[in-house]
Enzyme design. Sequence first.
Site, PDB file in Angstrom:
ATOM      1  N   GLY A   1       0.848  -1.196   0.000  1.00 56.84           N
ATOM      2  CA  GLY A   1       0.000   0.000   0.000  1.00 56.84           C
ATOM      3  C   GLY A   1       0.877   1.238   0.000  1.00 56.84           C
ATOM      4  O   GLY A   1       1.949   1.264  -0.607  1.00 56.84           O
TER       5      GLY A   1
ATOM      6  N   GLU B   1      -5.856   8.845  12.602  1.00 55.47           N
ATOM      7  CA  GLU B   1      -6.026   7.411  12.360  1.00 55.47           C
ATOM      8  C   GLU B   1      -7.400   7.200  11.726  1.00 55.47           C
ATOM      9  O   GLU B   1      -8.263   8.084  11.755  1.00 55.47           O
ATOM     10  CB  GLU B   1      -5.986   6.651  13.700  1.00 55.47           C
ATOM     11  CG  GLU B   1      -4.734   6.890  14.523  1.00 55.47           C
ATOM     12  CD  GLU B   1      -3.529   6.084  14.046  1.00 55.47           C
ATOM     13  OE1 GLU B   1      -3.647   4.872  13.906  1.00 55.47           O
ATOM     14  OE2 GLU B   1      -2.474   6.704  13.814  1.00 55.47           O
TER      15      GLU B   1
ATOM     16  N   LYS C   1       2.626   4.198  21.665  1.00 59.97           N
ATOM     17  CA  LYS C   1       4.003   4.615  21.382  1.00 59.97           C
ATOM     18  C   LYS C   1       4.837   4.708  22.664  1.00 59.97           C
ATOM     19  O   LYS C   1       6.016   4.319  22.677  1.00 59.97           O
ATOM     20  CB  LYS C   1       3.994   5.959  20.647  1.00 59.97           C
ATOM     21  CG  LYS C   1       3.445   5.833  19.214  1.00 59.97           C
ATOM     22  CD  LYS C   1       3.137   7.189  18.605  1.00 59.97           C
ATOM     23  CE  LYS C   1       2.666   7.073  17.161  1.00 59.97           C
ATOM     24  NZ  LYS C   1       2.067   8.329  16.647  1.00 59.97           N
TER      25      LYS C   1
HETATM   26  N1  HSE Z   1      -2.358   9.394  13.739  1.00 58.94           N
HETATM   27  C1  HSE Z   1      -0.981   9.438  14.070  1.00 58.94           C
HETATM   28  C2  HSE Z   1      -0.669  10.855  14.508  1.00 58.94           C
HETATM   29  C3  HSE Z   1      -0.137   9.040  12.882  1.00 58.94           C
HETATM   30  O1  HSE Z   1      -1.547  11.711  14.430  1.00 58.94           O
HETATM   31  O2  HSE Z   1       0.424  11.107  14.968  1.00 58.94           O
HETATM   32  C4  HSE Z   1       1.187   8.468  13.230  1.00 58.94           C
HETATM   33  O3  HSE Z   1       1.134   7.352  14.066  1.00 58.94           O
END
Ligand code: HSE
Length: 346
Positions: free
Chosen positions: A11, A214, A229
Site C-alpha cells: 500500500g 487514524e 508509542k
Molecule cells: N495518527 C498518528 C498521529 C499518525 O496523528 O500522529 C502516526 O502514528
Amino acid sequence: MTHKVALLGFGVVGQGLAEILETKADALYANVGFEAKVVAISDLMKGSLYHPDGLDLSLALRIVGETGSLQGYPDTPGLIKGWDSFQTIRESNADTIVEMTFTDIKTGQPAIDHCKAAFESKKNIVMSNKGPVSLAFRELETVAKQNGVRWCYEGTVMSGTPSIRMPLVSLVGNDISEIRGILNGTTNYILTRMEEGLTYEDALAEAQSLGYAEADPRNDVEGFDAQYKVTILANTIMNAHIQRDEIAREGISKLTPQDIQWAKENKKRWKLIARVVKEGEHVMAKVGPEAIPLTDPLAGVLGAQNAITYYCDLAGPITLIGAGAGRTETGFSILIDLINISRGQL
Ligand code: HSE
C-alpha cells in the site's frame, strides 16, 4: 552482500519504500555499501510476486499504479505468482521480511503471527506498525532472540525521526531518567488550531482532511496512539516490562476553549504529553494533557510535528523534533532499519 527483502503489504508505505529503494539504490551502494534486492511482494488485495533473483521494482510500481494490481507483472522464468503472506515468509529466500500489512491495531494481527513465522524461519523483521510492537513486545523479542534474528521497528514511534535508535545508539552510556514527548500529530495539530481560534470539532475535521488522523480518530484524541508509542519507548529504552493497557491515559477531547484561553493568559500551552519516568528499577508511564510553560522546548512544537526530550545524566536534556508520520518518512524508517541490519549494527 546484497540484502534480500520481501515486502508484505504494498500500500502507501510499501510503495513509498519501493520508490526509495529504487531512487536511492546507486547512492546507497556508493555511500554506505548497501544493496537491497526485493525478491517478493505479497499483498492481500493486489496479489503477489516472488522471484529468487529479484523483482523489477519500477515495473511493479508502474503496473500497480496503472491497474491497482500486481497480476499484470509479466511472467518470466522462475517467477511465482499467488503466494500468500505465510508462504512468502517461509518459502522465499528473503533475509528480511518488511511487515506492512493492514493490521488490526487492537489485536496486532496478522502482523504478530507474521513476525513469529518469520523468526522461526530465521528471517529478520522490519515493521512500522505500533499495534503489534506495543502489544507483544516481550514475546516477539524473545522469539527473535531465540532464533538469532533481528527485529527492528524504528518507524513505530515518530516515523523516520530516530526516537528509538538515537537513545539506544547515540546516547548509549547515559542513564536516561525520563522521556517526555509529543508523540501524536493529530492532537498537536488540533491544540495548535484551537489556540488560533478554531473549535475542537473544526480542528479535528481539518486534521482528518489533512490525513493526520487514524482511521478511527478516537485513537488519536483519546490518547491510545500516544499510549501505544509510549509503551514501546518504556520497554525498549527504559527496559521496562509494561503492558500498554497498564499505562494511565487521558486524551484531549475534554479540553475547552476556556482551558486554552487560561493557558494563554498564564504563558502556558496545552500539549498531549507522553511521559516515562524511571526511579531506581521502577518505570512509570502515562499519557495526558498538560499545560506546559512556553519556555519548555516542547511548547514550541506546533501543528502535526512530534518531539521528544530525553533526560540524560551525562548529556543533559536532549530534544528531538521531527515528523511523526508520512509516506516518505516512514519509508525512510524502514530503510534505516534495513541498512543497520545488513551492516550488523543496532
Ligand atoms: N495518527 C498518528 C498521529 C499518525 O496523528 O500522529 C502516526 O502514528
